[in-house]
Design a protein around this motif. Structure first.
Motif, PDB file in Angstrom:
ATOM      1  N   LEU A  34       0.725   5.641 -26.099  1.00 56.55           N
ATOM      2  CA  LEU A  34      -0.686   5.636 -25.855  1.00 56.55           C
ATOM      3  C   LEU A  34      -0.869   5.453 -24.314  1.00 56.55           C
ATOM      4  O   LEU A  34      -2.025   5.667 -23.650  1.00 56.55           O
ATOM      5  CB  LEU A  34      -1.087   3.993 -26.557  1.00 56.55           C
ATOM      6  CG  LEU A  34      -1.440   4.444 -28.110  1.00 56.55           C
ATOM      7  CD1 LEU A  34      -2.024   2.926 -28.660  1.00 56.55           C
ATOM      8  CD2 LEU A  34      -2.712   5.372 -28.199  1.00 56.55           C
ATOM      9  N   LEU A  35       0.141   4.876 -23.659  1.00 53.33           N
ATOM     10  CA  LEU A  35       0.238   4.927 -21.946  1.00 53.33           C
ATOM     11  C   LEU A  35      -0.011   6.027 -21.789  1.00 53.33           C
ATOM     12  O   LEU A  35      -0.375   6.312 -20.572  1.00 53.33           O
ATOM     13  CB  LEU A  35       1.371   3.835 -21.770  1.00 53.33           C
ATOM     14  CG  LEU A  35       0.856   2.353 -21.634  1.00 53.33           C
ATOM     15  CD1 LEU A  35       2.157   1.569 -20.761  1.00 53.33           C
ATOM     16  CD2 LEU A  35      -0.105   2.246 -20.878  1.00 53.33           C
ATOM     17  N   PHE A  36       0.955   6.980 -22.178  1.00 58.53           N
ATOM     18  CA  PHE A  36       0.858   8.379 -21.827  1.00 58.53           C
ATOM     19  C   PHE A  36      -0.655   8.914 -21.906  1.00 58.53           C
ATOM     20  O   PHE A  36      -0.924   9.588 -21.093  1.00 58.53           O
ATOM     21  CB  PHE A  36       1.728   9.126 -22.758  1.00 58.53           C
ATOM     22  CG  PHE A  36       3.076   9.409 -22.161  1.00 58.53           C
ATOM     23  CD1 PHE A  36       3.494  10.071 -21.033  1.00 58.53           C
ATOM     24  CD2 PHE A  36       4.271   8.846 -23.141  1.00 58.53           C
ATOM     25  CE1 PHE A  36       5.004  10.088 -20.611  1.00 58.53           C
ATOM     26  CE2 PHE A  36       5.580   8.793 -22.794  1.00 58.53           C
ATOM     27  CZ  PHE A  36       6.100   9.436 -21.485  1.00 58.53           C
ATOM     28  N   VAL A  37      -1.289   8.478 -22.933  1.00 58.70           N
ATOM     29  CA  VAL A  37      -2.543   9.075 -23.165  1.00 58.70           C
ATOM     30  C   VAL A  37      -3.557   8.213 -22.050  1.00 58.70           C
ATOM     31  O   VAL A  37      -4.132   9.200 -21.524  1.00 58.70           O
ATOM     32  CB  VAL A  37      -3.014   8.613 -24.696  1.00 58.70           C
ATOM     33  CG1 VAL A  37      -4.541   9.158 -24.626  1.00 58.70           C
ATOM     34  CG2 VAL A  37      -2.381   9.460 -25.781  1.00 58.70           C
ATOM     35  N   LEU A  38      -3.149   7.201 -22.041  1.00 56.63           N
ATOM     36  CA  LEU A  38      -4.013   6.643 -20.783  1.00 56.63           C
ATOM     37  C   LEU A  38      -3.829   7.167 -19.622  1.00 56.63           C
ATOM     38  O   LEU A  38      -4.595   7.173 -18.579  1.00 56.63           O
ATOM     39  CB  LEU A  38      -3.756   5.110 -20.743  1.00 56.63           C
ATOM     40  CG  LEU A  38      -4.538   4.148 -20.054  1.00 56.63           C
ATOM     41  CD1 LEU A  38      -6.083   4.266 -20.642  1.00 56.63           C
ATOM     42  CD2 LEU A  38      -4.255   2.622 -19.963  1.00 56.63           C
ATOM     43  N   GLY A  40      -2.873  10.258 -19.067  1.00 53.47           N
ATOM     44  CA  GLY A  40      -3.634  11.469 -18.811  1.00 53.47           C
ATOM     45  C   GLY A  40      -5.034  11.389 -18.449  1.00 53.47           C
ATOM     46  O   GLY A  40      -5.765  11.939 -17.862  1.00 53.47           O
ATOM     47  N   MET A  41      -5.511  10.247 -19.152  1.00 55.70           N
ATOM     48  CA  MET A  41      -6.926   9.884 -19.233  1.00 55.70           C
ATOM     49  C   MET A  41      -7.473   9.574 -17.595  1.00 55.70           C
ATOM     50  O   MET A  41      -8.479   9.688 -16.995  1.00 55.70           O
ATOM     51  CB  MET A  41      -7.594   9.010 -19.973  1.00 55.70           C
ATOM     52  CG  MET A  41      -7.682   9.544 -21.485  1.00 55.70           C
ATOM     53  SD  MET A  41      -8.185   8.165 -22.682  1.00 55.70           S
ATOM     54  CE  MET A  41      -8.536   8.842 -23.949  1.00 55.70           C
TER      55      MET A  41
ATOM     56  N   THR B 122      -2.651  -1.020 -25.230  1.00 54.69           N
ATOM     57  CA  THR B 122      -1.845  -0.016 -25.642  1.00 54.69           C
ATOM     58  C   THR B 122      -0.588  -0.450 -26.277  1.00 54.69           C
ATOM     59  O   THR B 122       0.314   0.218 -26.911  1.00 54.69           O
ATOM     60  CB  THR B 122      -1.637   0.976 -24.572  1.00 54.69           C
ATOM     61  OG1 THR B 122      -1.157   0.400 -23.435  1.00 54.69           O
ATOM     62  CG2 THR B 122      -2.786   1.775 -24.187  1.00 54.69           C
ATOM     63  N   MET B 134     -10.597   4.527 -27.417  1.00 59.10           N
ATOM     64  CA  MET B 134     -10.082   5.010 -26.006  1.00 59.10           C
ATOM     65  C   MET B 134     -10.937   5.893 -25.322  1.00 59.10           C
ATOM     66  O   MET B 134     -11.360   5.941 -24.172  1.00 59.10           O
ATOM     67  CB  MET B 134      -8.796   5.245 -26.105  1.00 59.10           C
ATOM     68  CG  MET B 134      -7.712   3.935 -25.616  1.00 59.10           C
ATOM     69  SD  MET B 134      -6.196   4.684 -25.810  1.00 59.10           S
ATOM     70  CE  MET B 134      -5.765   5.219 -24.254  1.00 59.10           C
ATOM     71  N   MET B 138     -13.106   6.112 -22.025  1.00 56.09           N
ATOM     72  CA  MET B 138     -12.855   6.952 -21.128  1.00 56.09           C
ATOM     73  C   MET B 138     -14.380   7.581 -20.451  1.00 56.09           C
ATOM     74  O   MET B 138     -14.429   7.620 -19.331  1.00 56.09           O
ATOM     75  CB  MET B 138     -11.909   8.122 -21.506  1.00 56.09           C
ATOM     76  CG  MET B 138     -11.843   9.001 -20.439  1.00 56.09           C
ATOM     77  SD  MET B 138     -11.319  10.713 -21.241  1.00 56.09           S
ATOM     78  CE  MET B 138     -12.889  11.336 -21.798  1.00 56.09           C
ATOM     79  N   THR B 177     -11.114  16.241 -19.174  1.00 53.13           N
ATOM     80  CA  THR B 177     -10.377  15.187 -19.060  1.00 53.13           C
ATOM     81  C   THR B 177      -9.469  15.086 -20.560  1.00 53.13           C
ATOM     82  O   THR B 177      -8.144  15.035 -20.127  1.00 53.13           O
ATOM     83  CB  THR B 177     -10.856  13.882 -18.607  1.00 53.13           C
ATOM     84  OG1 THR B 177     -11.561  13.880 -17.409  1.00 53.13           O
ATOM     85  CG2 THR B 177      -9.764  12.901 -18.631  1.00 53.13           C
ATOM     86  N   PHE B 180      -7.047  17.926 -20.448  1.00 52.06           N
ATOM     87  CA  PHE B 180      -5.658  17.709 -19.572  1.00 52.06           C
ATOM     88  C   PHE B 180      -5.312  16.698 -20.321  1.00 52.06           C
ATOM     89  O   PHE B 180      -3.866  16.938 -20.085  1.00 52.06           O
ATOM     90  CB  PHE B 180      -6.249  17.301 -18.171  1.00 52.06           C
ATOM     91  CG  PHE B 180      -5.451  16.784 -17.193  1.00 52.06           C
ATOM     92  CD1 PHE B 180      -4.661  17.871 -16.506  1.00 52.06           C
ATOM     93  CD2 PHE B 180      -5.071  15.549 -16.963  1.00 52.06           C
ATOM     94  CE1 PHE B 180      -3.688  17.519 -15.871  1.00 52.06           C
ATOM     95  CE2 PHE B 180      -4.048  15.300 -16.341  1.00 52.06           C
ATOM     96  CZ  PHE B 180      -3.374  16.143 -15.676  1.00 52.06           C
ATOM     97  N   THR B 181      -5.594  15.582 -20.728  1.00 49.50           N
ATOM     98  CA  THR B 181      -4.696  14.423 -21.407  1.00 49.50           C
ATOM     99  C   THR B 181      -3.851  15.200 -22.585  1.00 49.50           C
ATOM    100  O   THR B 181      -2.755  14.704 -22.404  1.00 49.50           O
ATOM    101  CB  THR B 181      -5.736  13.455 -21.847  1.00 49.50           C
ATOM    102  OG1 THR B 181      -6.629  13.057 -20.873  1.00 49.50           O
ATOM    103  CG2 THR B 181      -5.029  12.395 -22.332  1.00 49.50           C
ATOM    104  N   ALA B 184      -1.314  17.375 -20.952  1.00 51.64           N
ATOM    105  CA  ALA B 184      -0.043  16.485 -20.178  1.00 51.64           C
ATOM    106  C   ALA B 184       0.690  15.845 -21.379  1.00 51.64           C
ATOM    107  O   ALA B 184       1.870  15.579 -21.221  1.00 51.64           O
ATOM    108  CB  ALA B 184      -1.092  15.305 -19.387  1.00 51.64           C
ATOM    109  N   PHE B 185      -0.169  15.083 -22.436  1.00 53.50           N
ATOM    110  CA  PHE B 185       0.660  14.416 -23.313  1.00 53.50           C
ATOM    111  C   PHE B 185       1.632  15.056 -23.915  1.00 53.50           C
ATOM    112  O   PHE B 185       2.710  14.640 -24.199  1.00 53.50           O
ATOM    113  CB  PHE B 185      -0.423  13.859 -24.036  1.00 53.50           C
ATOM    114  CG  PHE B 185       0.224  13.084 -25.287  1.00 53.50           C
ATOM    115  CD1 PHE B 185       0.481  11.548 -24.958  1.00 53.50           C
ATOM    116  CD2 PHE B 185       0.545  13.476 -26.545  1.00 53.50           C
ATOM    117  CE1 PHE B 185       1.332  10.869 -26.141  1.00 53.50           C
ATOM    118  CE2 PHE B 185       1.035  12.705 -27.384  1.00 53.50           C
ATOM    119  CZ  PHE B 185       1.449  11.428 -27.428  1.00 53.50           C
TER     120      PHE B 185
END
Lengths: 421, 788
Positions: A34-38, A40-41, B122, B134, B138, B177, B180-181, B184-185
């Motif tokens: 979830l921190l990875f998700v955050l 990215g956000m 989280t 979330m 955002m 975003t 991208f998220t 990236a994830f």
């Protein structure tokens, strides 16, 4: 049109990046998805900002309208225009920055914020400046910046070249004494004319042909002799003709007089300001001729019948003239004496008391009767510390000598008696 | 609405949302409600009306008070408590800031505090709803950041911005975003640790897998959807997924001894027997000494069957799971099981199981009936692999072969009921059912099937997860049979096992999970707490096995699995749109769990990298295959034929995705090429500009030549080229004796001019000096001539 662009992170952007690294570090080290998700956000807006700021300025054109005829110390309103040439997308939070300054001095920045410019729209905004010194100011180039949408990344476009803006000398106020003297000179001349002149329409002399003069009044014989058109002058003119001779001698302070630093240069500025004020005063009156001779780094001469155009020209010359380390008084007088009308009032403004007759170099100038007549009519206005007001009182040192030598001239007065900056 | 007002509302909403996110895992309702109310009040009282505005000193005092309170709550120091208290402190500080006059600094601090709350959240949250919120957070944050920027730049904050365009921008940026998220994830490499599954204060509770189970206990967890483990079945030879159909039974513990509603894997302690006083008042030590003799004589792994004797300590019975000496070669499937942290060491698997390599982390207990992990692994996620031969044609076999015969006496144990005479009603019912069918007593299989069918047909006995009132004066199973025939799987399994025993058929109860939730995308069974189950294992000696199995199973016989539990009564049909919605939510939850929460290095490799590599490889192979091209051609021709046009054939998800990818690649390529072209053109133009500037400077010398010669009366004719003019000048100069030596100079200058003007070359230093000298000579000599 030159075009440069620059993209950089703002201070907020750097802070945001630190927070992002903190969150991403936690995500990587503890493998918290979830921190990875955050992360990215958080990273998304930063990455998209780079793209957004680049596109935000696309299709935006900035321009400015500079005012004319502004004197130093006066408020200056510059109109900025921002044109959005895009068809669909509006422009948000665009700042147009302009710079203005003299080459030798630092530049002053002014910015105008455009919150929103709709597609295809032209928006105008005005910024105000107050230039304190005369001279030729470099204005621009324009910088269009935006941090939209999040203020994390800044994009700057430098567009257009530099313009120049001429700031005229600061205008002051002429004292009552000056007005009285000027009136006295004018009235005195008229009385004299009434006493001694001949009948109306009687030939008095010739003068140069001016626009508007009748062809019938041209004195062809004199014109042929002099090689230029002259007209008969039926009587002594009761005009308010004025010749202003500006001596910008400032030993040890060559360069731009606009960059006043020492006392001499401040004195030079006062002299120029006085000359400009007198010129403006003369140009407000009708039926007069004005001659301006400036002895600075270069010797310049402007003359003509008073008009707003002449005033502009005079002020332009005074705006850009510079103090000289060399003494150019003789050069200036040599250029001007033959061009000064016989009836004109002559004022020599200087930072010293010039020795018009005692100096060997100047002595040769007064070799003819009209020139000697002119010498007698020169009124010296000086801005000096060692000499004080009053005719023949308390003269000291060199100034005293200059004063004695100038007995032959009209009067010698302090600048402060005639003028308040 | 002005931009600043909108910003105030957005920031207040973010503050409330962050607190909701933080408190989601704790299921704490009061604090989010308080913060939401305070946020609303702050907008109205502080921002709109300006009635309540904390100045710096009261705000500072409130913040310090909150800090002291949280510090006080920190003790005794515990990591989880510390994080929670820090989170609470963030909330309190946020509340203080909300009631201050809003400036850029305050807005920034509020945004920062809310972000920190989300960061802390989280650590505690795992659910799909957290993910949804979330995303909402955002979008709110993007709007707040944008408005804050506009307000700050604009200064007064009173400007009214076009809200529609602002929201459209936020929407586009938000979608960007999210894309991208996602990218990236999935692309960010993981270090290799197991994915964080939340800060669980307590591991999952294991009920029913201990050596003692009370009837009714299992009902506490059978409605809990919490995931317990995942089981994948793969071919041990190639690692590919092995096909499995239907439900799977994953056995944990077996329970043999029943008494007063309790099942035990060991005989109950007979303290009364050991402490029975002798007639003379002394304790009878003979029983104890016999037990010690037995312990000394029998190896530990075999002592378990001596139910009549004292049970040895469990730790003494554990041994490492040794590789099978003669592993079967056919029909072997590997179980890859990942179990979540639990409060017990017990592991589960499909029986029978064996390993081909020693696994030091696994232990066997109870003579192979109980599989354990080392104690240090019980508190965290644990993965183990076991081979099995239990699958036949993809379905789990009901028979588990035995290596040696079990102790029949303990498998026929019936409770010595003090309350009544044994289990008379249960025994009578079983006897009545078997008597009805007149099945012969030696036909164990038929009798067992009969009893299972009667229990599980739902006529008399009903499945229920609701707690039932029991008459505890009698044995609970007697109450189940006689008074209240409602209960869950434990009651059914107990009833069947005891009925079988009453009929002389050896049986026991097995506890574990029965799972039918197969995850097609992940290719694994997802076992949850609600899959906990109890069933019966009946022992069948070799001679009683069905004829078809007797060849396959050894002489020791086999366990046969019997599951008497009927299906739960069907609930009322859901609303027509609830079922698809629930299905979608399940799918989303599944996707969230599998592709977000479970994304670790292995999963990333399996789900992202490997399929991508395979897809690229297969694509390349296809491109090299002429047959594929022919098939594509045929397909295109087929689709171009109007008679074959069918709308449904025109759309394919795969094709659509590939098409989109190709379009995106084309757009990016085009933009990249355009960028490079512009870059190169800008450089080229810059170079050309510099060159032409140099040329402009340098052709000035030609003009200077013209001016010099013009003073001598040599003027270039309009029809003359520079060379012709230079020749003409040379002739004129040569004609006069005093200028004869200068005659060559014009040509020198003109040649240099040609080089610069038409050759587009800059003059080197020597050439420039030569031209300068020539011009100087022409100039000096020319003036002198003129004066004369």
């Amino acid at each position: 049109m030159s075009y440069q662009h620059k993209t950089k992170l703002t201070r907020e952007g750097w802070f945001y990046l630190v927070v992002l690294c903190f969150v991403l570090g936690g995500a990587v080290l503890r493998e918290i998805n979830l921190l990875f998700v955050l992360s990215g956000m958080l990273a998304g807006p930063l990455i998209l900002s780079l793209r957004s700021v680049a596109t935000a300025l696309r299709g935006l054109q900035a321009s400015r309208t500079l005012p004319q005829g502004v004197c130093a110390g006066e408020s200056l309103a510059v109109e900025m225009q921002l044109q959005n040439t895009r068809r669909r997308v509006g422009g948000f939070a665009v700042t147009v920055e302009d710079s203005m300054g003299l080459a030798a001095a630092g530049e002053e920045r002014h910015s105008v914020f455009f919150p929103y410019v709709a597609a295809g729209e032209l928006r105008k905004r005005v910024y105000h400046a107050r230039p304190e010194r005369r001279g030729r100011y470099a204005v621009g180039p324009l910088r269009i910046t935006t941090r939209f949408p999040f203020g994390l990344v800044q994009r700057e476009i430098v567009t257009g070249g530099s313009d120049s803006l001429l700031i005229y000398p600061r205008m002051g106020r002429l004292t009552r004494l000056w007005t009285a003297r000027r009136h006295e000179a004018f009235e005195g001349g008229r009385r004299q004319r009434q006493r001694y002149s001949r009948a109306e329409g009687e030939y008095y002399g010739v003068r140069e042909w001016r626009e508007g003069d009748s062809r019938r009044s041209i004195h062809w014989r004199s014109s042929a002799r002099l090689g230029r058109l002259v007209v008969r002058q039926p009587e002594q003119p009761h005009t308010r003709d004025m010749a202003i001779l500006v001596d910008l001698y400032a030993p040890g302070h060559a360069g731009n007089a606009g960059n006043a630093g020492g006392d001499d240069l401040q004195r030079v500025e006062r002299i120029i300001s006085f000359a400009a004020t007198v010129a403006a005063d003369v140009c407000r009156q009708a039926n007069a001729n004005l001659l301006l001779a400036v002895g600075g780094e270069e010797t310049r001469l402007v003359r003509g019948a008073v008009s707003s155009a002449l005033l502009q020209e005079v002020l332009r010359e005074l705006a850009v003239c510079e103090a000289s380390e060399k003494d150019r008084l003789q050069e200036m007088l040599a250029a001007a004496v033959d061009k000064i009308d016989a009836a004109a009032e002559v004022v020599l403004v200087s930072g010293r008391i010039p020795q018009l007759t005692g100096d060997a170099r100047l002595a040769g100038l007064w070799n003819t009767a009209p020139r000697r007549s002119l010498l007698r009519r020169i009124r010296i206005v000086c801005d000096t510390d060692g000499f004080f007001a009053g005719e023949g009182e308390g003269a000291e040192g060199e100034d005293e000598e200059g004063y004695r030598n100038n007995r032959a001239t009209g009067e010698v007065r302090l600048l402060s008696q005639y003028f308040q900056p | 609405m002005s931009s600043e007002r909108l910003l105030q509302i957005t920031v207040a909403a973010m503050a409330a949302l962050a607190t909701v996110l933080l408190c989601m895992s704790q299921r704490f309702v009061v604090l989010p409600t308080v913060v939401a109310t305070a946020a609303f009040c702050s907008v109205w009282l502080t921002d709109v009306k300006g009635w309540v505005r904390l100045s710096r000193i009261p705000a500072g005092l409130a913040a310090v008070t909150a800090l002291l309170y949280c510090l006080h709550q920190l003790f005794p120091l515990n990591p989880v408590t510390a994080i929670l208290e820090i989170a609470n402190l963030l909330i309190y500080l946020q509340l203080v800031l909300l009631f201050q006059k809003k400036e850029t600094r305050i807005y920034r601090q509020l945004l920062m505090l809310s972000l920190l709350q989300v960061v802390v959240a989280t650590v505690f949250n795992q659910g799909i709803w957290f993910g949804f919120l979330m995303v909402v957070y955002m979008f709110a944050a993007l709007l707040a950041l944008m408005l804050l920027h506009l307000v700050r730049e604009e200064g007064s904050g009173q400007a009214v911005f076009p809200g529609r365009e602002i929201f459209a921008r936020v929407g586009m940026l938000g979608v960007g975003t999210l894309i991208f998220t996602a990218a990236a994830f999935f692309a960010l490499p993981r270090l290799g640790q197991p994915a964080w599954r939340g800060q669980n204060v307590e591991p999952r509770r294991a009920v029913g897998y201990t050596n003692e189970v009370a009837l009714g206990e299992l009902g506490l967890i059978v409605e809990d959807p919490q995931e317990v483990m995942r089981v994948q079945f793969v071919d041990p030879n190639d690692g590919h997924r092995a096909p499995v159909l239907g439900e799977v039974y994953l056995q944990g513990a077996v329970l043999t001894y029943y008494e007063k509603g309790n099942w035990r894997s060991e005989p109950p302690p007979r303290r009364e027997r050991r402490s029975r006083p002798m007639p003379d008042g002394r304790e009878d030590r003979r029983e104890i000494s016999r037990q010690w003799e037995f312990d000394a004589r029998v190896p530990p792994e075999r002592r378990r069957y001596s139910g009549r004797r004292r049970w040895p300590r469990r730790e003494d019975l554990e041994k490492e799971l040794e590789p099978s000496a003669d592993p079967p070669q056919k029909g072997v499937v590997r179980q890859a099981i990942t179990i979540e942290p639990m409060d017990r060491r017990e592991l589960f698997s499909m029986r029978p199981f064996f390993v081909t390599q020693t696994n030091p982390d696994l232990r066997l207990s109870d003579g192979g009936e109980r599989l354990l992990r080392l104690a240090e692994y019980s508190g965290r996620r644990f993965t183990y692999h076991l081979d099995t031969t239990a699958l036949e044609n993809g379905r789990q076999s009901a028979y588990v072969p035995l290596a040696e015969e079990p102790d029949m006496e303990e498998l026929l144990q019936m409770p010595e009921n003090d309350l009544s005479n044994g289990l008379p009603n249960l025994t009578a019912l079983a006897a009545a059912w078997t008597a009805e069918t007149k099945l012969p007593p030696e036909n164990w299989l038929a009798r067992a099937m009969l009893l299972r069918q009667r229990l599980g047909n739902g006529e008399r006995f009903q499945y229920s997860l609701e707690g039932q009132k029991r008459d505890w004066k009698i044995d609970p199973i007697e109450d189940f049979v006689v008074n209240n025939p409602r209960g869950h799987c434990e009651y059914f399994a107990t009833a069947l096992a005891l009925m079988l025993r009453s009929q002389g058929i050896p049986a026991r109860v097995a506890v574990g999970y029965m799972c039918d939730e197969f995850n097609d995308l992940g290719g694994f069974y997802q076992v949850r707490q609600l899959h906990a189950h109890t069933w019966v294992e009946m022992y069948l000696p070799h001679e009683k096995l069905p004829p078809g199995l007797q060849e396959e199973i050894t002489s020791a016989g086999a366990w046969m699995r019997l599951d008497p539990t009927p299906a739960a009564a069907s609930a009322a049909p859901p609303h027509p749109w609830i079922a698809p919605l629930a299905g979608s939510l399940d799918w989303l939850q599944f996707a969230w769990d599998n592709y977000v929460m479970e994304m670790d290095r292995t999963r990333q490799k399996q789900a992202i990298y490997q399929p991508l590599v395979n897809w690229v490889k297969s694509g390349v192979e296809k491109l090299k295959d002429p047959e594929w091209w022919r098939a594509v051609g045929r397909r295109v021709l087929f689709m171009l034929n109007p008679r074959n046009w069918n709308v449904s054939q025109w759309f394919s998800w795969r094709g659509g995705l590939v098409g989109m990818a190709i379009c995106a690649a084309a757009v990016f390529s085009f933009r990249g090429c355009r960028y490079c072209y512009r870059l190169l053109r800008a450089r080229w133009e810059d170079r050309r500009r510099r060159r032409s500037r140099a040329a402009r400077v340098e052709v000035a010398f030609y003009r200077r030549l013209g001016a010099i010669l013009a003073k001598r009366g040599l003027v270039k004719g309009e029809s003359q080229t520079p060379r012709e003019f230079a020749r003409m000048a040379a002739e004129r100069l040569a004609a006069a004796p005093e200028t004869r030596e200068l005659a060559v100079l014009p040509e020198t200058v003109v040649e240099a001019f040609y080089l610069v003007r038409f050759g587009r070359e800059a003059l080197d230093e020597d050439r420039r000096e030569e031209v300068e000298t020539a011009l100087g000579r022409l100039e000096g000599r020319g003036q002198g001539t003129g004066d004369r």
